[in-house]
Design a protein around this motif. Structure first.
Motif, short mmCIF file in Angstrom:
data_model
loop_
_atom_site.label_atom_id
_atom_site.label_comp_id
_atom_site.label_asym_id
_atom_site.label_seq_id
_atom_site.Cartn_x
_atom_site.Cartn_y
_atom_site.Cartn_z
N ALA A 239 37.16 54.53 22.64
CA ALA A 239 36.88 54.11 21.56
C ALA A 239 36.63 52.75 21.42
O ALA A 239 35.68 52.24 20.78
CB ALA A 239 38.31 54.28 20.60
N LEU A 240 37.21 51.82 22.29
CA LEU A 240 36.90 50.30 22.42
C LEU A 240 35.54 50.36 23.02
O LEU A 240 34.80 49.34 22.44
CB LEU A 240 38.22 49.79 23.46
CG LEU A 240 39.38 49.64 22.99
CD1 LEU A 240 40.37 49.05 24.08
CD2 LEU A 240 39.51 48.81 21.53
N CYS A 241 35.12 50.97 23.89
CA CYS A 241 33.92 50.64 24.52
C CYS A 241 32.83 51.21 23.50
O CYS A 241 31.65 50.74 23.27
CB CYS A 241 33.47 51.35 25.93
SG CYS A 241 34.59 50.90 26.99
N HIS A 242 33.17 52.47 22.50
CA HIS A 242 32.29 52.57 21.54
C HIS A 242 32.17 51.65 20.60
O HIS A 242 30.73 51.16 20.00
CB HIS A 242 32.46 54.02 21.19
CG HIS A 242 31.81 54.50 20.02
ND1 HIS A 242 30.48 55.25 20.11
CD2 HIS A 242 31.96 54.51 18.58
CE1 HIS A 242 29.94 55.45 18.91
NE2 HIS A 242 30.61 54.99 18.14
N ALA A 243 33.06 51.09 19.97
CA ALA A 243 33.00 50.02 19.11
C ALA A 243 32.44 48.69 19.52
O ALA A 243 31.69 48.23 18.63
CB ALA A 243 34.65 49.87 18.66
N ALA A 244 32.35 48.62 20.93
CA ALA A 244 31.60 47.20 21.37
C ALA A 244 30.21 47.75 21.54
O ALA A 244 29.33 46.78 22.01
CB ALA A 244 32.28 46.89 22.65
N ALA A 245 29.80 49.00 21.34
CA ALA A 245 28.19 49.12 21.67
C ALA A 245 27.78 49.07 22.87
O ALA A 245 26.43 48.57 23.10
CB ALA A 245 27.52 48.79 20.39
#
Length: 342
Positions: A239-245
């Motif tokens: 989730a964190l990596c997805h949010a950071a694109a």
């Protein structure tokens, strides 16, 4: 901390436990030491921010105390080592002349101004650090040796950038600030002056803390394989990596490994949310692409300027007025503006 017979010939390194004002850098260095396969630490900051001091201090905590400096002028052969081809052809035996990677095994390899190092050497260096093995091949003859290295690279952004492909391959990233608050500056200066006045006495006072931290690193390395990656950790990291694109999944892998090392340093065999939160920015700071929306979400439409006329519509909103033509009047006697020179 060194047991070398030549230890007495050199003053001790500045103690790691005496560093002030850079807690994020200290955390990143300790994590990379517990798990060197994370891919090293890239430190960006101006001169005089204790980058090399911190790297040398870290090496002093390791069993061999190895600190190897890679000069910018180093050749590939000096870095990876060389094979004696003539001896191999005559005697049938491979003779290996160790390079800097062999010397840095189980220690710290420091590259100052890594952004000025040839891209090919940086790529090679990161390959070895990610695998923990250095392989040399020449004319069909090959040799391999372990190279578990804590890589510390530093750079000053004013002197050039790393290519994005190389930047992404560094596991952790720390950006040091230009200024420190007065209390932090005072603590740093007092410690440095005391060390310079009597390095041996200063190091002796901190020896118990140094030994405790060295033992903590050794215990964390032993505990590391027992720390599991549970489903909750995978989900939180994704989730964190997805949010950071971020591109690809290297950030996910590094964040999980870094969180595991953080938990091991704390003496735990289970990753908690706090471990992930403690390392997230170290992993994402140089990979974040929040200015680009995720590929699976629709592109945001540009908003019209507040002073622009509204676009025409078939069904005008109630109360809206059609755009009115505004006459343009000539403006006279206006002096031209000139750009200010600096």
């Amino acid at each position: 901390m060194n047991d070398s017979p030549h230890e007495a010939a050199f003053p001790p390194a500045f103690p790691f436990t005496a560093l002030h004002g850079q807690p994020l850098l200290q955390t990143a260095l300790l994590i990379a030491t517990v798990d060197p396969l994370i891919g090293g630490v890239l430190v960006e900051g101006p001169r005089g921010t204790a980058k090399s001091t911190a790297a040398r201090a870290l090496a002093a905590l390791l069993p061999g105390g190895r600190f190897v400096n890679l000069p910018l002028s180093a050749s590939e052969e000096r870095l990876v080592g060389s094979l004696d081809l003539e001896a191999a052809l005559q005697d049938g035996q491979v003779r290996f002349h160790p390079g800097l990677l062999a010397r840095a095994h189980e220690g710290v390899l420091y590259v100052d101004e890594v952004n000025l190092l040839a891209d090919g050497l940086v790529d090679l260096l990161l390959d070895v650090c990610a695998s923990g093995v250095n392989r040399i091949e020449r004319d069909g003859i090959s040799h391999a040796h372990p190279a578990r290295i804590t890589l510390v690279g530093t750079m000053n952004a004013e002197e050039g950038e790393l290519r994005p492909q190389l930047l992404d391959r560094f596991g952790l990233f720390v950006r040091l600030g230009d200024t420190l608050p007065p209390a932090g500056r005072e603590a740093i200066v007092r410690a440095r002056l005391a060390f310079d006045a009597d390095p041996a006495a200063f190091a002796a006072r901190l020896e118990p803390a140094q030994r405790a931290l060295a033992a903590r690193i050794a215990a964390a390395r032993t505990t590391l394989p027992a720390v599991d990656f549970d489903d909750a950790s995978h989900q939180r990291v994704a989730a964190l990596c997805h949010a950071a694109a971020v591109e690809g999944v290297r950030a996910d892998l590094v964040m999980l490994r870094a969180a595991r090392a953080h938990a091991a340093l704390d003496g735990r065999t289970r990753i908690e949310d706090g471990d992930i939160d403690a390392v997230a920015e170290l992993v994402l700071a140089h990979r974040r692409k929040t200015d680009e929306p995720p590929h699976d979400t629709p592109q945001a439409q540009p908003q019209p300027r507040s002073d622009a006329a509204p676009p025409p519509a078939d069904d005008a909103e109630w109360g809206a007025l059609p755009p009115q033509a505004v006459p343009i009047q000539a403006v006279k006697n206006v002096r031209p503006l000139h750009a200010k020179k600096y």
